[in-house]
Write a protein that holds these residues in place. Structure first.
Motif, mmCIF file in Angstrom:
data_model
loop_
_atom_site.group_PDB
_atom_site.id
_atom_site.type_symbol
_atom_site.label_atom_id
_atom_site.label_comp_id
_atom_site.label_asym_id
_atom_site.label_seq_id
_atom_site.Cartn_x
_atom_site.Cartn_y
_atom_site.Cartn_z
ATOM 1 N N ALA A 144 0.849 -1.209 0.000
ATOM 2 C CA ALA A 144 0.000 0.000 0.000
ATOM 3 C C ALA A 144 0.880 1.254 0.000
ATOM 4 O O ALA A 144 0.610 2.212 -0.742
ATOM 5 C CB ALA A 144 -0.930 -0.019 1.205
ATOM 6 N N PHE A 145 1.979 1.253 0.788
ATOM 7 C CA PHE A 145 2.896 2.411 0.787
ATOM 8 C C PHE A 145 3.463 2.620 -0.622
ATOM 9 O O PHE A 145 3.537 3.732 -1.126
ATOM 10 C CB PHE A 145 4.070 2.220 1.759
ATOM 11 N N LEU A 146 3.875 1.493 -1.255
ATOM 12 C CA LEU A 146 4.470 1.590 -2.600
ATOM 13 C C LEU A 146 3.443 2.124 -3.596
ATOM 14 O O LEU A 146 3.760 2.981 -4.421
ATOM 15 C CB LEU A 146 4.982 0.220 -3.072
ATOM 16 N N ASP A 147 2.211 1.615 -3.481
ATOM 17 C CA ASP A 147 1.168 2.055 -4.416
ATOM 18 C C ASP A 147 0.840 3.536 -4.240
ATOM 19 O O ASP A 147 0.393 4.185 -5.177
ATOM 20 C CB ASP A 147 -0.093 1.193 -4.259
ATOM 21 N N GLN A 148 1.088 4.057 -3.016
ATOM 22 C CA GLN A 148 0.871 5.507 -2.807
ATOM 23 C C GLN A 148 2.068 6.324 -3.314
ATOM 24 O O GLN A 148 2.135 7.527 -3.124
ATOM 25 C CB GLN A 148 0.679 5.800 -1.315
ATOM 26 N N GLY A 149 3.049 5.634 -3.902
ATOM 27 C CA GLY A 149 4.203 6.325 -4.483
ATOM 28 C C GLY A 149 5.338 6.553 -3.496
ATOM 29 O O GLY A 149 6.279 7.290 -3.778
ATOM 30 N N GLN A 150 5.279 5.895 -2.329
ATOM 31 C CA GLN A 150 6.352 6.056 -1.324
ATOM 32 C C GLN A 150 7.519 5.146 -1.661
ATOM 33 O O GLN A 150 7.531 3.970 -1.311
ATOM 34 C CB GLN A 150 5.840 5.626 0.040
ATOM 35 N N ILE A 151 8.526 5.674 -2.330
ATOM 36 C CA ILE A 151 9.732 4.885 -2.627
ATOM 37 C C ILE A 151 10.944 5.689 -2.177
ATOM 38 O O ILE A 151 11.204 6.737 -2.749
ATOM 39 C CB ILE A 151 9.826 4.538 -4.129
ATOM 40 N N PRO A 152 11.649 5.301 -1.138
ATOM 41 C CA PRO A 152 11.419 4.111 -0.329
ATOM 42 C C PRO A 152 10.290 4.332 0.677
ATOM 43 O O PRO A 152 10.066 5.464 1.100
ATOM 44 C CB PRO A 152 12.756 3.964 0.430
ATOM 45 N N PRO A 153 9.602 3.233 1.066
ATOM 46 C CA PRO A 153 8.588 3.388 2.105
ATOM 47 C C PRO A 153 9.225 3.702 3.457
ATOM 48 O O PRO A 153 10.328 3.232 3.748
ATOM 49 C CB PRO A 153 7.904 2.015 2.130
ATOM 50 N N ARG A 154 8.555 4.538 4.235
ATOM 51 C CA ARG A 154 9.060 4.940 5.566
ATOM 52 C C ARG A 154 8.090 4.471 6.636
ATOM 53 O O ARG A 154 6.888 4.397 6.405
ATOM 54 C CB ARG A 154 9.158 6.472 5.641
ATOM 55 N N CYS A 155 8.630 4.217 7.811
ATOM 56 C CA CYS A 155 7.826 3.738 8.939
ATOM 57 C C CYS A 155 6.862 4.843 9.392
ATOM 58 O O CYS A 155 7.306 5.953 9.701
ATOM 59 C CB CYS A 155 8.767 3.351 10.078
ATOM 60 N N PRO A 156 5.558 4.564 9.471
ATOM 61 C CA PRO A 156 4.607 5.602 9.897
ATOM 62 C C PRO A 156 4.792 5.969 11.367
ATOM 63 O O PRO A 156 4.383 7.050 11.806
ATOM 64 C CB PRO A 156 3.239 4.951 9.673
#
Ligand code: NAD
Length: 255
Positions: A144-156
């Motif tokens: 879901a993070f990747l699909d929101q365009g978060q590259i790299p994904p970060r810890c919420p």
């Protein structure tokens, strides 16, 4: 010896073995549409491993790893177990002969084929963790993070870097999983090696252990491997074609 004779010999090896361990590499999943790394057209041609797959570089340029992951993930999501995966499932579930699969793969296809005991010595993409606070994430959360365009994904929770629980170059293999894998190789009477170049260490030390401890060895691989000379039977070919042939010959031998 021609391939037909080798297939018969392979089936005979399986027939007389009761504690079979399989050791698999990226090659077994190629016919499911996931390329291996080293073959022509493989992932390394596109993604230089020193840039995309070392732990030290992950810490500096995590977006590179995650870009490669995203491409692999799209293939993994659509991939289905192929006849070679299904043959190993049959050897466990129908014949009760296959006791464990030791895999270098991170694609989860052995479990999806139905095998119940799979040791993933290079980890898994099914889970991830935050390198700062150790928060754990399931595959779907990270996707879901990747699909929101978060590259790299970060810890919420803490903004730390998230990393899949796969092993990059420069990282230790999981000690307990490797220990179990060694014990299984020692317990085995036959090691079936499928789709691995047997050049990636320390994983390739497991087939060497099988040689040192006098186990029977069957290799199914598209190209020659450094272990072919120690194998009782080494068959060169596509796993998705060879494995079902071995299984149908086994069926004839047993019935
Ligand atoms: P490798 O790329 O070193 O070797 C793959 C071997 O499989 C080659 O020798 C090739 O000739 C053979 N092969 C290719 N297609 C085949 C087929 N259809 N049938 C039989 N053999 C075939 O792979 P490796 O030794 O597994 O090491 C690469 C590392 O990369 C592994 O550690 C793994 O973690 C990782 N990896 C995993 C996946 C995955 O999860 N599917 C995919 C790529 C890489």
């Amino acid at each position: 010896m021609n391939q037909e004779d080798k297939i018969k010999q392979a089936a005979e090896l399986i027939k007389k073995s009761n504690y079979i361990v399989a050791f698999t590499g990226a090659g077994i999943s190629v016919e499911s549409g996931i390329p291996d790394f080293r073959s022509p057209g493989g992932l390394w041609e596109k993604y230089n491993p020193n840039e995309y797959a070392t732990y030290s570089n992950f810490l500096i340029h995590p977006e590179k790893y995650w870009t490669m992951h995203k491409e692999l993930r799209d293939m993994v999501i659509t991939a289905q177990p192929n006849p070679a995966h299904l043959a190993l499932a049959t050897l466990e579930l129908e014949y009760g002969k296959l006791k464990v699969i030791i895999t270098q793969n991170v694609d989860f296809l052995h479990s999806r084929a139905g095998n119940t005991k799979v040791l993933e010595i290079h980890g898994t993409t099914q889970t991830s963790r935050c390198l700062s606070c150790d928060k754990r994430f399931h595959f779907t959360e990270v996707e879901a993070f990747l699909d929101q365009g978060q590259i790299p994904p970060r810890c919420p929770q803490c903004e730390g870097l998230i990393k899949t629980n796969t092993i990059l170059f420069g990282e230790q293999l999981p000690y307990d999983v490797m220990e179990q894998a060694r014990e299984e190789v020692i317990a085995a009477d036959l090691l079936i090696i499928i789709g691995s170049s047997l050049t990636v260490y320390p994983a390739a030390a497991l087939p060497s252990l099988a040689v040192q401890t006098g186990k029977r060895i069957l290799i199914v691989n598209r190209e020659i491997t450094p272990m072919d000379i120690y194998a009782n039977v080494a068959i060169r070919g596509m796993a998705g074609i060879i494995m079902p042939k071995i299984l149908s010959t086994l069926k004839e031998l047993i019935n």
